[in-house]
Design a protein around this motif. Structure first.
Motif, PDB file in Angstrom:
ATOM      1  N   LYS A 232      13.905  -0.655   4.993  1.00 26.03           N
ATOM      2  CA  LYS A 232      11.886  -0.834   4.511  1.00 26.03           C
ATOM      3  C   LYS A 232      12.084  -1.545   3.183  1.00 26.03           C
TER       4      LYS A 232
ATOM      5  N   ALA B 121       0.199   8.080   0.791  1.00 25.21           N
ATOM      6  CA  ALA B 121       0.374   8.673   0.126  1.00 25.21           C
ATOM      7  C   ALA B 121      -1.478   8.336  -0.217  1.00 25.21           C
ATOM      8  N   ASN B 122      -1.588   7.769  -0.724  1.00 26.48           N
ATOM      9  CA  ASN B 122      -3.319   7.307  -0.435  1.00 26.48           C
ATOM     10  C   ASN B 122      -4.395   6.678   0.087  1.00 26.48           C
ATOM     11  N   GLU B 123      -3.938   6.792   2.076  1.00 21.21           N
ATOM     12  CA  GLU B 123      -4.357   6.561   3.044  1.00 21.21           C
ATOM     13  C   GLU B 123      -4.752   7.449   3.914  1.00 21.21           C
TER      14      GLU B 123
ATOM     15  N   PRO C 182       6.218   0.155   2.977  1.00 22.62           N
ATOM     16  CA  PRO C 182       6.150   1.496   2.704  1.00 22.62           C
ATOM     17  C   PRO C 182       5.072   2.420   3.558  1.00 22.62           C
ATOM     18  N   ASP C 183       3.642   1.187   3.865  1.00 18.96           N
ATOM     19  CA  ASP C 183       3.079   1.927   5.202  1.00 18.96           C
ATOM     20  C   ASP C 183       3.533   1.436   6.258  1.00 18.96           C
TER      21      ASP C 183
ATOM     22  N   ARG D 223       1.262  -1.300  -0.064  1.00 18.51           N
ATOM     23  CA  ARG D 223      -0.069  -0.013  -0.311  1.00 18.51           C
ATOM     24  C   ARG D 223       0.856   1.080  -0.411  1.00 18.51           C
ATOM     25  N   ASP D 224       0.368   2.528  -0.475  1.00 16.02           N
ATOM     26  CA  ASP D 224       1.260   3.610  -0.779  1.00 16.02           C
ATOM     27  C   ASP D 224       0.492   4.803   0.099  1.00 16.02           C
TER      28      ASP D 224
END
Length: 536
Positions: A150, A123-125, A182-183, A120-121
């Motif tokens: 990471k 930035a989109n959460e 990433p999340d 999951r990105d």
């Protein structure tokens, strides 16, 4: 100016407060309870070890799984290998990759079949996820957690881009590793060299459930801590209110008593409280009443002293003024006698007043010793007979056996009491009268006490005056006695001394019904070794 009520001299070291002495009792109670809650809240930090334990278990589990998968693939042909890799990927939501001996990717389950997970990105959460990650980072900072790398998909996808895969090939041992997606959710990866050296098997999956488990436990624990803290604070405030508020009322009343601005200061007694605060309130109330009585008695004593001194002073002044103007030698001699009598009366008054004013204070500092009243009275009577203090009255004393009339006390003071009573009995007894002294043991309220009685043949004491005669400067004297021969303080001094010895003194009629007075002194009895006498 009044002295401080607290000093290093009267504040024991065991009770002294150093860094907390300026902190209110309310805040101290809150601090103690909040500290206990903080200790419970420290459990939030230990969730890091709980997370580490879960991750370690997953790493061990992944090592076992990839070992089983590697040995299974080694025995399968190409089509079956592909089917096996796809089945494992779907079953465990993982990605399975196979690299050849040169490090080139041969097979990838995400290529052979649809991917079973997607990174999951952030930035989109939504913002809630960002807040949760910040909270995770905050807890990692508190526990000084180890820095985690990471997880990034390498391009091109080769064996050399995965350190655990390289290490597994070089050491021929199963390797596992955890990274952050990433999340910031755990990525568990494992690598193992195929048994025949034909390549390296590499698996990875996104263990998002670990983050959910840890966050759920952290939330539950945080709710417990917050609820406990809220309840603890409320109970602490209640406890502080039930302790601090009455203490402040008592302190305010004590300050008013110390300042003395109000004639009657009412110290709250808190009758509804049966705890230590109520006991303290009632003790302070009783103390303030006793203090007020002491002050009133001192003021009354000062007024009485002033009044008693004025009479001989006025008489002395008149006599001295007459000496300067009278020429008749007989009259001058008479005035001189009056002046001498007034001087002796003043000397007697001042001596008795001095004795009466300091006897109570001196008794509080005196160290009591065992006193045999029988021996003391016998010695006192010998001195009186030698000095001719009995006039023509006879004093008889039936001396008890040794050790019967032993009390704890100060001998000089007790001798003064008996002497004052004998002076009083001799002055009221008729010429040739008999004064009797008795000393014995009596049992009252399951305790042995020593009873001393002085019995005379005088007119006796009226019931209405049996308390008045113990007041200072009581003026009732026997008929025919010249004015000013006594200060009126003898019986008052006697009562003060006896009460200072935890005893009582009273006046009554004679038991045989004959005219006269009987003065009873009751004191706690002890044996010759200084121990209280117990009933047989």
């Amino acid at each position: 100016m009044a002295p401080d009520t607290v000093s290093q001299a009267n504040n024991p070291p065991a009770l002294s407060l150093r860094w907390t002495r300026r902190v209110s009792l309310t805040w101290r109670i809150l601090a103690v309870n909040i500290f206990a809650i903080a200790m419970l809240g420290g459990g939030l930090l230990y969730l890091d070890s709980y997370r580490e334990q879960i991750i370690q278990e997953r790493l061990d589990q992944e090592r076992q799984s990839i070992w089983l998968l590697a040995h299974a693939l080694e025995r399968l042909d190409q089509p079956d290998r592909i089917a096996m890799m796809i089945a494992v990927s779907r079953r465990y939501a993982s990605r399975v990759r196979l690299y050849d001996s040169t490090g080139t990717l041969q097979m990838d389950s995400f290529v052979l079949a649809p991917p079973t997970y997607a990174l999951r990105d952030p930035a989109n959460e939504p913002w809630q996820r960002h807040a949760a990650r910040l909270l995770d980072q905050g807890f990692d900072g508190l526990v000084n957690a180890q820095r985690i790398d990471k997880y990034v998909e390498r391009q091109p996808d080769q064996l050399q881009n995965w350190p655990e895969a390289v290490e597994a090939r070089d050491t021929a041992r199963t390797q596992a590793r955890m990274r952050y997606a990433p999340d910031r959710t755990p990525m568990i990866s494992a690598a193992i060299a195929l048994p025949r050296g034909s390549g390296v098997l590499f698996t990875s999956y996104n263990a998002r459930d670990i983050t959910r488990i840890v966050r759920a436990e952290r939330t539950n624990l945080a709710l417990i801590v917050l609820t406990t803290a809220l309840v603890s604070i409320l109970f602490s405030l209640f406890l502080a209110r039930t302790i601090v508020k009455p203490l402040r009322r008592l302190a305010s009343a004590a300050v008013r008593v110390r300042l003395g601005r109000a004639r009657e200061v009412v110290v709250p007694r808190l009758p509804s409280r049966g705890d230590e605060i109520g006991l303290l309130a009632r003790s302070l109330s009783d103390m303030s009443l006793a203090l007020r009585q002491k002050i009133d008695a001192t003021e009354a004593f000062a007024a009485d002293v002033s009044h008693e001194l004025k009479n001989p002073l006025a008489s002395l002044r008149s006599a001295l003024e007459g000496l300067g103007s009278v020429k008749d030698e007989a009259l001058r001699a008479q005035l001189f006698d009056i002046a001498c009598s007034d001087v002796r009366r003043l000397d007697r008054l001042i001596t008795d007043i001095s004795e009466a004013s300091r006897v109570d204070a001196q008794l509080t500092r005196t160290r009591f010793e065992p006193i045999d009243l029988g021996e003391m009275i016998e010695n006192l009577l010998e001195v009186r007979r030698a000095r001719g203090l009995n006039d023509d009255r006879e004093i008889v004393f039936a001396r008890p056996r040794r050790g019967v009339a032993v009390v704890m006390g100060e001998g000089t003071r007790l001798e003064r009491v008996i002497s004052n009573l004998l002076d009083n009995a001799v002055s009221f007894s008729p010429p040739g009268g008999l004064v009797r002294i008795e000393a014995t043991q009596v049992r009252t309220d399951e305790q042995w006490r020593v009873l001393v009685r002085v019995i005379d043949e005088g007119p006796g004491v009226l019931p209405s005056e049996r308390e008045e005669i113990f007041r200072r400067f009581h003026s009732a004297r026997p008929e025919g006695e010249a004015f000013g021969q006594h200060s009126g303080l003898g019986l008052a001094i006697a009562r003060t001394i006896i009460e200072g010895h935890h005893g009582t003194i009273s006046a009554d009629d004679r038991d045989d019904g004959e005219p006269g007075a009987c003065f009873d002194i009751s004191l706690p009895g002890i044996d010759p070794d200084g121990l209280p006498i117990s009933p047989a």
